[in-house]
Motif scaffolding. Structure first.
Motif, PDB file in Angstrom:
ATOM      1  N   VAL A 187      32.901  -7.682  76.980  1.00 59.37           N
ATOM      2  CA  VAL A 187      32.534  -8.231  78.290  1.00 59.37           C
ATOM      3  C   VAL A 187      32.612  -7.149  79.353  1.00 59.37           C
ATOM      4  O   VAL A 187      31.763  -7.086  80.263  1.00 59.37           O
ATOM      5  CB  VAL A 187      33.438  -9.425  78.651  1.00 59.37           C
ATOM      6  CG1 VAL A 187      33.257  -9.826  80.120  1.00 59.37           C
ATOM      7  CG2 VAL A 187      33.109 -10.619  77.758  1.00 59.37           C
ATOM      8  N   GLN A 242      36.562 -13.345  83.190  1.00 64.10           N
ATOM      9  CA  GLN A 242      36.830 -13.479  81.760  1.00 64.10           C
ATOM     10  C   GLN A 242      38.280 -13.166  81.426  1.00 64.10           C
ATOM     11  O   GLN A 242      38.860 -13.781  80.526  1.00 64.10           O
ATOM     12  CB  GLN A 242      35.892 -12.570  80.958  1.00 64.10           C
ATOM     13  CG  GLN A 242      35.980 -12.739  79.449  1.00 64.10           C
ATOM     14  CD  GLN A 242      35.515 -14.116  78.966  1.00 64.10           C
ATOM     15  OE1 GLN A 242      35.028 -14.925  79.752  1.00 64.10           O
ATOM     16  NE2 GLN A 242      35.678 -14.381  77.681  1.00 64.10           N
ATOM     17  N   TYR A 299      31.221 -14.239  77.060  1.00 68.73           N
ATOM     18  CA  TYR A 299      31.744 -14.671  78.354  1.00 68.73           C
ATOM     19  C   TYR A 299      31.606 -16.186  78.491  1.00 68.73           C
ATOM     20  O   TYR A 299      30.620 -16.767  78.075  1.00 68.73           O
ATOM     21  CB  TYR A 299      30.969 -13.984  79.484  1.00 68.73           C
ATOM     22  CG  TYR A 299      31.272 -14.562  80.853  1.00 68.73           C
ATOM     23  CD1 TYR A 299      32.389 -14.138  81.562  1.00 68.73           C
ATOM     24  CD2 TYR A 299      30.461 -15.548  81.412  1.00 68.73           C
ATOM     25  CE1 TYR A 299      32.690 -14.673  82.804  1.00 68.73           C
ATOM     26  CE2 TYR A 299      30.750 -16.085  82.660  1.00 68.73           C
ATOM     27  CZ  TYR A 299      31.860 -15.643  83.350  1.00 68.73           C
ATOM     28  OH  TYR A 299      32.154 -16.185  84.577  1.00 68.73           O
ATOM     29  N   THR A 312      35.649 -20.363  75.960  1.00 69.25           N
ATOM     30  CA  THR A 312      36.824 -19.585  75.568  1.00 69.25           C
ATOM     31  C   THR A 312      38.070 -20.456  75.479  1.00 69.25           C
ATOM     32  O   THR A 312      38.821 -20.394  74.494  1.00 69.25           O
ATOM     33  CB  THR A 312      37.059 -18.440  76.569  1.00 69.25           C
ATOM     34  OG1 THR A 312      35.907 -17.593  76.604  1.00 69.25           O
ATOM     35  CG2 THR A 312      38.272 -17.619  76.174  1.00 69.25           C
TER      36      THR A 312
END
Length: 380
Positions: free
Chosen positions: A48, A70, A355, A360
């Motif tokens: 990222v 992130q 991302y 996530t």
């Protein structure tokens, strides 16, 4: 000095005699799987940092806008995974059930209050935070379905199969309203694997297979964007394949060893270089060997999780862990295969590497469930 740690010569290893929460956690957790998950997070942070600055520049925000966000997402994901890994089997079921009900409520309101992006309404804004509820649905769904099916096997009076079918149908309807065919496929794959392991008769297995084929055909005939992606995959000349073409060029430019960190050019052209096509950035800048390493880490997590189930007598644990690993592996395969033009392109994130906040944290919750359920529990 012996307290939390083993002895004065070691400041990182807990003593086996330590009965604190962290001490017990350390000696019962699968440390190899934990290390692999941390490695994936580290690889994601690295990629990222490399892929997102050009994307940020194109939309006129600070170059490290996505990087900072992130890192916050990864920090929150680590906290969630660690906290959940401390839970007992009973509390895993409770948390997943509460989470499932909450996400279903969010999915119901998403079409009315959500934001439309690229023709789909999948995101909602809550207290200044943008959420994609479907990312949190998958781990909760896997645990809840495992609970229903295991209860159905233990208690003949409990309609586990029927309840699981009703929950699947509810999720499919809510996801297709958005529409989100990719998440529908993942949820269906989770359920199909779990119900097969729970002892589904072969006649129903065949019927299930036909149902999946019917769902795919229906999506192709009804959803224009699905039809367009399939047509462009089968006949590249039939439409715009800009992102796929640039992605394939990136892998060719990267070769075996890559062009070096930050030296790739594909991120300057791909709109989704930091998310759906981050694997192409990895191929161009770090090369084939690095990509093979990434594939190997994903494979290790899946195989390690399945190996922890060898000899497991708790059907709920077997079904829940397998369902989450199916989600984890399927998402990785779809993302990487799409980037390599092996399957029709689909906006599916690469777990822990692409991302994205919801993606996530959602996958971290799932892996937290896996780490919790695969802990060694002699008393259970």
């Amino acid at each position: 000095m012996k307290s939390l740690f083993g002895n004065s010569n070691s400041n990182i290893a807990f003593s086996r005699a330590d009965t604190s929460v962290l001490g017990i956690w350390w000696w019962t957790i699968d440390r190899w799987m934990l290390a692999a998950v941390i490695l994936l997070m580290g690889i994601g942070a690295l990629l990222v940092m490399s892929a997102s600055p050009p994307v940020a520049d194109r939309i006129n925000v600070d170059s490290f806008h996505f990087v900072r966000r992130q890192f916050v997402f990864l920090g929150l994901a680590a906290i969630c995974a660690f906290g959940i890994s401390l839970l007992s089997i009973k509390w895993v079921r409770r948390l997943a059930s509460i989470m499932f009900l909450g996400v279903i409520c969010l999915l119901i309101i998403t079409p009315f209050v959500g934001s439309e992006i690229k023709g789909a309404v999948r995101w909602i804004h809550l207290a200044g935070i943008t959420l994609q509820p479907s990312e949190f649905l998958k781990p909760a769904f896997a645990v809840v379905i495992a609970w229903m099916l295991s209860e159905g096997r233990l208690n003949p009076n409990f309609p586990g199969y029927i309840v699981s079918c009703m929950l699947l149908a509810t999720c499919i309807i809510l996801l297709m309203i958005q529409p989100d065919f990719g998440q529908t496929v993942v949820v269906t794959a989770i359920w199909s694997t779990q119900i097969f392991l729970a002892g589904l008769p072969m006649v129903l297995v065949f019927g299930l297979g036909m149902g999946v084929v019917g769902l795919a055909v229906g999506a192709y005939l009804i959803l224009p964007h699905v039809q367009s992606r399939v047509d462009r995959f089968l006949d590249p000349a039939s439409g715009d394949n800009y992102q796929i073409d640039r992605s394939m060029e990136a892998f060719m430019n990267g070769g075996l060893m890559g062009q070096g960190p930050g030296e790739g050019s594909v991120k300057n052209f791909l709109p989704d270089a930091h998310s759906d096509f981050i694997f192409a950035v990895a191929g161009e800048e770090f090369g084939l060997l690095f990509c093979v390493l990434v594939v190997g880490v994903f494979s290790f997590v899946i195989m390690r999780g399945l190996s922890r189930l060898m000899g497991e007598r708790n059907l709920f644990v077997v079904l829940a862990v397998t369902g989450i690993l199916v989600q984890f592996g399927l998402q990785a395969v779809i993302n990487m295969a799409s980037t390599l033009q092996l399957v029709p392109p689909k906006g599916m994130t690469l777990p822990f590497i692409s991302y994205g906040g919801s993606a996530t944290v959602g996958i971290a919750i799932g892996m937290g469930f896996v780490l919790a359920l695969t802990r060694k529990r002699p008393g259970e």
